[in-house]
Scaffold this motif. Structure first.
Motif, PDB file in Angstrom:
ATOM      1  N   HIS A  43      38.042  38.219  49.051  1.00 28.94           N
ATOM      2  CA  HIS A  43      38.512  38.148  47.668  1.00 28.94           C
ATOM      3  C   HIS A  43      38.295  36.764  47.067  1.00 28.94           C
ATOM      4  O   HIS A  43      37.919  36.634  45.914  1.00 28.94           O
ATOM      5  CB  HIS A  43      39.997  38.513  47.594  1.00 28.94           C
ATOM      6  CG  HIS A  43      40.214  39.997  47.644  1.00 28.94           C
ATOM      7  ND1 HIS A  43      41.461  40.561  47.683  1.00 28.94           N
ATOM      8  CD2 HIS A  43      39.330  41.015  47.671  1.00 28.94           C
ATOM      9  CE1 HIS A  43      41.331  41.882  47.725  1.00 28.94           C
ATOM     10  NE2 HIS A  43      40.052  42.180  47.729  1.00 28.94           N
ATOM     11  N   GLU A  80      34.829  36.526  45.884  1.00 29.59           N
ATOM     12  CA  GLU A  80      34.636  37.235  44.611  1.00 29.59           C
ATOM     13  C   GLU A  80      35.253  36.446  43.453  1.00 29.59           C
ATOM     14  O   GLU A  80      34.669  36.361  42.372  1.00 29.59           O
ATOM     15  CB  GLU A  80      35.268  38.633  44.684  1.00 29.59           C
ATOM     16  CG  GLU A  80      34.548  39.576  45.620  1.00 29.59           C
ATOM     17  CD  GLU A  80      35.160  40.974  45.649  1.00 29.59           C
ATOM     18  OE1 GLU A  80      34.487  41.883  46.127  1.00 29.59           O
ATOM     19  OE2 GLU A  80      36.329  41.151  45.214  1.00 29.59           O
ATOM     20  N   HIS A  87      43.636  41.088  42.932  1.00 33.97           N
ATOM     21  CA  HIS A  87      43.431  40.138  44.028  1.00 33.97           C
ATOM     22  C   HIS A  87      44.662  39.264  44.227  1.00 33.97           C
ATOM     23  O   HIS A  87      45.050  38.968  45.350  1.00 33.97           O
ATOM     24  CB  HIS A  87      42.220  39.227  43.746  1.00 33.97           C
ATOM     25  CG  HIS A  87      40.900  39.914  43.934  1.00 33.97           C
ATOM     26  ND1 HIS A  87      39.711  39.248  43.883  1.00 33.97           N
ATOM     27  CD2 HIS A  87      40.606  41.220  44.179  1.00 33.97           C
ATOM     28  CE1 HIS A  87      38.720  40.109  44.088  1.00 33.97           C
ATOM     29  NE2 HIS A  87      39.238  41.310  44.260  1.00 33.97           N
ATOM     30  N   HIS A 138      42.505  49.335  43.854  1.00 30.32           N
ATOM     31  CA  HIS A 138      41.626  48.208  43.531  1.00 30.32           C
ATOM     32  C   HIS A 138      40.174  48.512  43.891  1.00 30.32           C
ATOM     33  O   HIS A 138      39.272  48.330  43.070  1.00 30.32           O
ATOM     34  CB  HIS A 138      42.089  46.943  44.267  1.00 30.32           C
ATOM     35  CG  HIS A 138      41.125  45.824  44.134  1.00 30.32           C
ATOM     36  ND1 HIS A 138      40.850  45.232  42.923  1.00 30.32           N
ATOM     37  CD2 HIS A 138      40.327  45.210  45.037  1.00 30.32           C
ATOM     38  CE1 HIS A 138      39.933  44.291  43.099  1.00 30.32           C
ATOM     39  NE2 HIS A 138      39.604  44.265  44.369  1.00 30.32           N
ATOM     40  N   GLU A 196      37.048  48.793  41.469  1.00 34.55           N
ATOM     41  CA  GLU A 196      36.023  47.750  41.582  1.00 34.55           C
ATOM     42  C   GLU A 196      34.643  48.396  41.788  1.00 34.55           C
ATOM     43  O   GLU A 196      33.669  47.993  41.163  1.00 34.55           O
ATOM     44  CB  GLU A 196      36.352  46.821  42.754  1.00 34.55           C
ATOM     45  CG  GLU A 196      35.723  45.444  42.656  1.00 34.55           C
ATOM     46  CD  GLU A 196      36.298  44.476  43.683  1.00 34.55           C
ATOM     47  OE1 GLU A 196      36.279  44.801  44.874  1.00 34.55           O
ATOM     48  OE2 GLU A 196      36.768  43.395  43.277  1.00 34.55           O
TER      49      GLU A 196
HETATM   50 FE   LIG Z   1      37.990  42.878  45.009  1.00 35.60          FE
END
Ligand SMILES: [Fe+2]
Length: 195
Positions: A30, A33, A59, A102, A106
């Motif tokens: 994470h 990202e 996140h 999530h 995503e």
């Molecule tokens: Fe993610």
């Protein structure tokens, strides 16, 4: 985790360590990202700003849950008490439902745009972020789990993108380690296929 008997500290320590490693990988993934993917996405696809904000918020929530799990998981690893086992398990269930939402969003809402606006080189930098800080053996056995959770077709595609030395290490030690770890974590269950 719930298959660990009260007072079985050896198993609690083992299961807790595996879970802690997964938390670590998730956190670093994470982080990659957050630093390398989302800012670029927001800059190049301004229409995505709302999605980006929501993903970053997910996140943040994940990081907070992992942080909260840590001391409870450690307590369970040391004591193997039913109460801390239950609390740890409940917290992981919460984390798991958040991650489901999530990841689904995503993959469906963000990744198509990422594919369009980020270069392959940039995407591989996201994937490589922080990888060096993990033990290599752990990573190749983790790869087994990643392969197992993907459908067979994706599995092959995914494997092709992995650098040849890592593929070799996976074939030499990773697959075996993955299988041993799975058998240890889920006694009696069939070990999911990998490559
Ligand atoms: Fe993610």
């Amino acid at each position: 985790m719930r298959s660990t008997d009260d007072g079985d500290r050896a198993r609690a320590a083992y299961v807790g360590e595996v879970l802690g490693n997964f938390d670590g990988v998730l956190h670093v993934h994470h982080e990659g990202e957050d630093v390398l993917m989302y800012p670029a996405l927001a800059g190049r696809a301004p229409g995505c700003a709302l999605h980006v904000a929501q993903m970053l918020e997910h996140h943040r929530q994940v990081a907070q849950l992992i942080e909260g799990i840590e001391p409870v998981r450690r307590r369970w690893m040391e004591t193997a008490e039913a109460a801390s086992r239950e609390e740890t398990a409940e917290r992981y269930e919460e984390l798991s439902s958040l991650l489901k939402v999530h990841l689904r969003r995503e993959v469906t809402e963000v990744m198509p745009v990422v594919d369009r606006v980020l270069s392959e080189k940039e995407m591989s930098a996201v994937a490589q972020h922080g990888v060096a800080q993990f033990d290599r053996k752990f990573l190749v056995s983790y790869l087994g789990m990643v392969l197992a959770t993907n459908p067979p077709q994706d599995r092959k595609e995914l494997f092709k993108e992995i650098p040849p030395p890592v593929r070799l290490a996976y074939r030499l030690v990773g697959r075996r380690m993955y299988r041993r770890q799975y058998a240890e974590l889920f006694p009696g269950r069939r070990i999911p296929e990998t490559l």
